[in-house]
Write a protein that holds these residues in place. Sequence first.
Motif, PDB file in Angstrom:
ATOM      1  N   ALA A  25       0.453  -1.135   0.326  1.00  0.00           N
ATOM      2  CA  ALA A  25      -0.453  -0.169  -0.305  1.00  0.00           C
ATOM      3  C   ALA A  25       0.769   0.951   0.086  1.00  0.00           C
ATOM      4  N   ARG A  26       0.331   2.016  -0.718  1.00  0.00           N
ATOM      5  CA  ARG A  26       1.138   3.641  -0.390  1.00  0.00           C
ATOM      6  C   ARG A  26       0.088   4.566   0.645  1.00  0.00           C
ATOM      7  N   ILE A  27       1.043   4.871   2.073  1.00  0.00           N
ATOM      8  CA  ILE A  27       0.315   5.053   2.853  1.00  0.00           C
ATOM      9  C   ILE A  27       1.029   6.665   3.263  1.00  0.00           C
ATOM     10  N   LEU A  28      -0.114   6.907   3.784  1.00  0.00           N
ATOM     11  CA  LEU A  28       0.485   8.556   4.603  1.00  0.00           C
ATOM     12  C   LEU A  28      -0.258   8.315   5.933  1.00  0.00           C
ATOM     13  N   ILE A  29       1.118   9.278   6.235  1.00  0.00           N
ATOM     14  CA  ILE A  29       0.891   9.238   7.988  1.00  0.00           C
ATOM     15  C   ILE A  29       1.137   9.924   8.824  1.00  0.00           C
ATOM     16  N   VAL A  30       0.254  10.199   9.773  1.00  0.00           N
ATOM     17  CA  VAL A  30      -0.918  11.771  10.759  1.00  0.00           C
ATOM     18  C   VAL A  30      -0.384  11.171  11.487  1.00  0.00           C
ATOM     19  N   ASP A  31      -0.141  11.969  12.307  1.00  0.00           N
ATOM     20  CA  ASP A  31       1.069  12.333  14.104  1.00  0.00           C
ATOM     21  C   ASP A  31       1.683  13.168  14.168  1.00  0.00           C
ATOM     22  N   ASP A  32       1.251  13.699  15.339  1.00  0.00           N
ATOM     23  CA  ASP A  32       2.013  15.188  15.974  1.00  0.00           C
ATOM     24  C   ASP A  32       3.512  14.925  16.090  1.00  0.00           C
ATOM     25  N   SER A  33       3.592  13.392  16.942  1.00  0.00           N
ATOM     26  CA  SER A  33       5.545  13.008  17.385  1.00  0.00           C
ATOM     27  C   SER A  33       5.945  12.474  16.093  1.00  0.00           C
ATOM     28  N   LEU A  34       7.252  13.147  16.253  1.00  0.00           N
ATOM     29  CA  LEU A  34       8.163  13.132  14.914  1.00  0.00           C
ATOM     30  C   LEU A  34       8.589  11.315  14.746  1.00  0.00           C
ATOM     31  N   MET A  35       8.970  11.255  16.549  1.00  0.00           N
ATOM     32  CA  MET A  35       9.409   9.773  16.820  1.00  0.00           C
ATOM     33  C   MET A  35       8.063   8.923  16.297  1.00  0.00           C
ATOM     34  N   MET A  36       6.837   8.531  16.878  1.00  0.00           N
ATOM     35  CA  MET A  36       6.042   8.388  16.396  1.00  0.00           C
ATOM     36  C   MET A  36       6.226   7.584  14.687  1.00  0.00           C
ATOM     37  N   ARG A  37       6.053   9.553  13.812  1.00  0.00           N
ATOM     38  CA  ARG A  37       5.569   9.212  12.560  1.00  0.00           C
ATOM     39  C   ARG A  37       7.231   7.993  12.516  1.00  0.00           C
ATOM     40  N   LYS A  38       8.358   8.381  12.683  1.00  0.00           N
ATOM     41  CA  LYS A  38       9.322   7.597  12.721  1.00  0.00           C
ATOM     42  C   LYS A  38       9.693   6.029  12.629  1.00  0.00           C
TER      43      LYS A  38
END
Length: 128
Positions: free
Chosen positions: A2-15
């Motif tokens: 899948a092509r995925i968009l990650i939405v989270d205000d935490s940089l650590m969580m996005r990583k």
Amino acid sequence: MARILIVDDSLMMRKTLRNFLEKAGHEIVGEALNGEQAILSYSKCQPELVTMDITMPGLGGIEAIRRIIQVDPAANIVVVSSLGQKHIIFDAIQNGAKNFILKPITEQKLIPVIDLVMEYSSVAASSN
């Protein structure tokens, strides 16, 4: 995959999400820090799936889900949040989220849910 968009205000969580998802063979097409960015990125990136945090500065996840679903009723959104209250989960699902994963996130919790949502989406699309 899948092509995925990650939405989270935490940089650590996005990583962390990016690492787990890319390791599983998915392509990250964008990241957003809040609901406003999520809506704009969804239009721009046209992801097949969105991971969505609930509590973010500015526009929160529930409203972002609602607005994305208004534009694309078939959007695949998986909530990834530390909020475990039943009413939050119900609200997210009622507004169009396809599934919900509670933080702390692990690869073992994330990947099967992503795969399940994508499999269901593929079956639903082929039956139309």
